[in-house]
Scaffold this motif. Structure first.
Motif, PDB file in Angstrom:
ATOM      1  N   ASP A 274      -6.379  -0.013  -3.819  1.00 34.18           N
ATOM      2  CA  ASP A 274      -7.584  -1.003  -4.149  1.00 34.18           C
ATOM      3  C   ASP A 274      -6.692  -2.262  -4.611  1.00 34.18           C
ATOM      4  O   ASP A 274      -7.135  -3.288  -3.997  1.00 34.18           O
ATOM      5  CB  ASP A 274      -8.082  -0.499  -5.418  1.00 34.18           C
ATOM      6  CG  ASP A 274      -9.155   0.552  -5.421  1.00 34.18           C
ATOM      7  OD1 ASP A 274      -9.474   0.679  -3.978  1.00 34.18           O
ATOM      8  OD2 ASP A 274      -9.194   1.485  -6.102  1.00 34.18           O
ATOM      9  N   ASP A 275      -5.398  -2.451  -5.280  1.00 32.27           N
ATOM     10  CA  ASP A 275      -4.785  -3.577  -5.566  1.00 32.27           C
ATOM     11  C   ASP A 275      -4.506  -4.225  -4.243  1.00 32.27           C
ATOM     12  O   ASP A 275      -4.505  -5.440  -3.916  1.00 32.27           O
ATOM     13  CB  ASP A 275      -3.564  -3.250  -6.245  1.00 32.27           C
ATOM     14  CG  ASP A 275      -3.882  -2.776  -7.700  1.00 32.27           C
ATOM     15  OD1 ASP A 275      -4.988  -2.995  -8.138  1.00 32.27           O
ATOM     16  OD2 ASP A 275      -2.887  -2.513  -8.554  1.00 32.27           O
ATOM     17  N   ALA A 276      -4.099  -3.511  -3.239  1.00 34.69           N
ATOM     18  CA  ALA A 276      -3.407  -3.965  -1.834  1.00 34.69           C
ATOM     19  C   ALA A 276      -4.910  -4.623  -1.304  1.00 34.69           C
ATOM     20  O   ALA A 276      -4.606  -5.867  -0.666  1.00 34.69           O
ATOM     21  CB  ALA A 276      -2.713  -2.963  -1.098  1.00 34.69           C
TER      22      ALA A 276
ATOM     23  N   ALA B 112      -7.523  -5.924  -2.655  1.00 35.37           N
ATOM     24  CA  ALA B 112      -7.754  -7.112  -3.102  1.00 35.37           C
ATOM     25  C   ALA B 112      -7.124  -8.321  -2.890  1.00 35.37           C
ATOM     26  O   ALA B 112      -7.532  -9.193  -2.692  1.00 35.37           O
ATOM     27  CB  ALA B 112      -7.881  -6.615  -4.803  1.00 35.37           C
ATOM     28  N   ASN B 113      -5.728  -8.029  -2.745  1.00 34.71           N
ATOM     29  CA  ASN B 113      -4.982  -8.964  -2.374  1.00 34.71           C
ATOM     30  C   ASN B 113      -5.195  -9.394  -0.927  1.00 34.71           C
ATOM     31  O   ASN B 113      -4.939 -10.710  -0.675  1.00 34.71           O
ATOM     32  CB  ASN B 113      -3.413  -8.554  -2.345  1.00 34.71           C
ATOM     33  CG  ASN B 113      -2.651  -8.356  -3.895  1.00 34.71           C
ATOM     34  OD1 ASN B 113      -3.643  -8.935  -4.852  1.00 34.71           O
ATOM     35  ND2 ASN B 113      -1.819  -7.495  -3.963  1.00 34.71           N
TER      36      ASN B 113
ATOM     37  N   ALA C 153       0.665  -0.864   0.001  1.00 33.02           N
ATOM     38  CA  ALA C 153      -0.107   0.067   0.213  1.00 33.02           C
ATOM     39  C   ALA C 153       0.974   1.355  -0.177  1.00 33.02           C
ATOM     40  O   ALA C 153       2.033   1.248   0.390  1.00 33.02           O
ATOM     41  CB  ALA C 153      -0.699  -0.004   1.146  1.00 33.02           C
TER      42      ALA C 153
ATOM     43  N   TRP D 156      -4.598   5.656  -5.202  1.00 32.21           N
ATOM     44  CA  TRP D 156      -5.893   5.043  -4.910  1.00 32.21           C
ATOM     45  C   TRP D 156      -5.947   3.446  -5.641  1.00 32.21           C
ATOM     46  O   TRP D 156      -6.331   2.491  -5.214  1.00 32.21           O
ATOM     47  CB  TRP D 156      -7.205   5.658  -5.346  1.00 32.21           C
ATOM     48  CG  TRP D 156      -7.544   6.429  -4.032  1.00 32.21           C
ATOM     49  CD1 TRP D 156      -7.538   7.759  -4.159  1.00 32.21           C
ATOM     50  CD2 TRP D 156      -7.834   6.242  -2.905  1.00 32.21           C
ATOM     51  NE1 TRP D 156      -8.139   8.293  -2.861  1.00 32.21           N
ATOM     52  CE2 TRP D 156      -8.177   7.160  -2.009  1.00 32.21           C
ATOM     53  CE3 TRP D 156      -7.749   4.737  -2.205  1.00 32.21           C
ATOM     54  CZ2 TRP D 156      -8.621   7.086  -0.686  1.00 32.21           C
ATOM     55  CZ3 TRP D 156      -8.165   4.911  -0.825  1.00 32.21           C
ATOM     56  CH2 TRP D 156      -8.551   6.048  -0.186  1.00 32.21           C
ATOM     57  N   ARG D 157      -5.260   3.353  -6.806  1.00 37.72           N
ATOM     58  CA  ARG D 157      -5.282   2.155  -7.609  1.00 37.72           C
ATOM     59  C   ARG D 157      -4.213   1.292  -6.712  1.00 37.72           C
ATOM     60  O   ARG D 157      -4.473  -0.094  -6.383  1.00 37.72           O
ATOM     61  CB  ARG D 157      -4.873   2.397  -8.938  1.00 37.72           C
ATOM     62  CG  ARG D 157      -5.752   2.741  -9.890  1.00 37.72           C
ATOM     63  CD  ARG D 157      -5.215   2.779 -11.503  1.00 37.72           C
ATOM     64  NE  ARG D 157      -4.326   3.945 -11.783  1.00 37.72           N
ATOM     65  CZ  ARG D 157      -4.320   5.018 -11.748  1.00 37.72           C
ATOM     66  NH1 ARG D 157      -5.665   5.448 -11.783  1.00 37.72           N
ATOM     67  NH2 ARG D 157      -3.445   5.958 -12.068  1.00 37.72           N
ATOM     68  N   ALA D 158      -3.092   1.662  -6.113  1.00 45.01           N
ATOM     69  CA  ALA D 158      -2.446   0.995  -5.174  1.00 45.01           C
ATOM     70  C   ALA D 158      -3.030   0.321  -4.049  1.00 45.01           C
ATOM     71  O   ALA D 158      -2.937  -0.867  -3.834  1.00 45.01           O
ATOM     72  CB  ALA D 158      -0.998   1.645  -4.746  1.00 45.01           C
TER      73      ALA D 158
END
Length: 159
Positions: free
Chosen positions: A149-151, A153-154, A46, A145-147
């Motif tokens: 969201d990815d974190a 989701a993981n 994140a 925010w994309r980072a």
């Protein structure tokens, strides 16, 4: 944007909080409630302002460090600290603050151009000094925010 009041110089209802000796504020409509600080689960990958996650009634909510975003030194979390459950657009987030202070209604003005920084919406005068008003919509850049969201989701996939 979570602008405090429709126009500068109009009264805005603000929730004030403290970070060290500095006072800050958010438009009250951006804040759902204050809760006592609790243990945070780290969120790998994140962005730096994200301290981690908290499971809030079954919802994984990111905890953001206003201190980090403002370039202030981290403090160890203590039971005296608070989280503000706030809305950033469609997102619910927890903001780590040292102390929740008061709800006030004050007129505000935009910050001087030479002292503004991303996320600073305005300044209000209180009886005993100034308070900086933040715009949560500008807290993160879209790529950050994309980072997040990815974190998230993981983290959800690992749960």
């Amino acid at each position: 944007m979570n602008a405090p009041g429709p126009h500068p110089n109009d009264p805005a209802v603000l929730l004030t909080f403290r970070l060290g000796e500095e006072r800050h504020a958010l438009a009250i409509e951006a804040v759902e409630r204050a809760i006592p600080a609790a243990a945070i689960t780290p969120l790998p990958a994140a962005p730096r302002p994200v301290l981690g996650l908290i499971d809030l009634a079954g919802e994984l909510v990111p905890v953001l460090s206003v201190r980090r975003r403002l370039g202030l030194a981290d403090l160890p979390l203590s039971p005296d600290h608070h989280f503000l459950l706030a809305h950033m657009g469609r997102r619910r987030v927890l903001l780590a603050v040292d102390e929740v202070q008061a709800v006030v209604e004050r007129a505000w003005v935009p910050p001087p151009e030479d002292v503004g920084f991303a996320g600073l919406r305005g300044v209000a005068r209180l009886d005993d000094g100034l308070v900086l008003i933040h715009d949560l919509e500008a807290f993160f850049a879209p790529g950050e925010w994309r980072a997040v969201d990815d974190a998230l989701a993981n983290a959800r996939g690992a749960a």
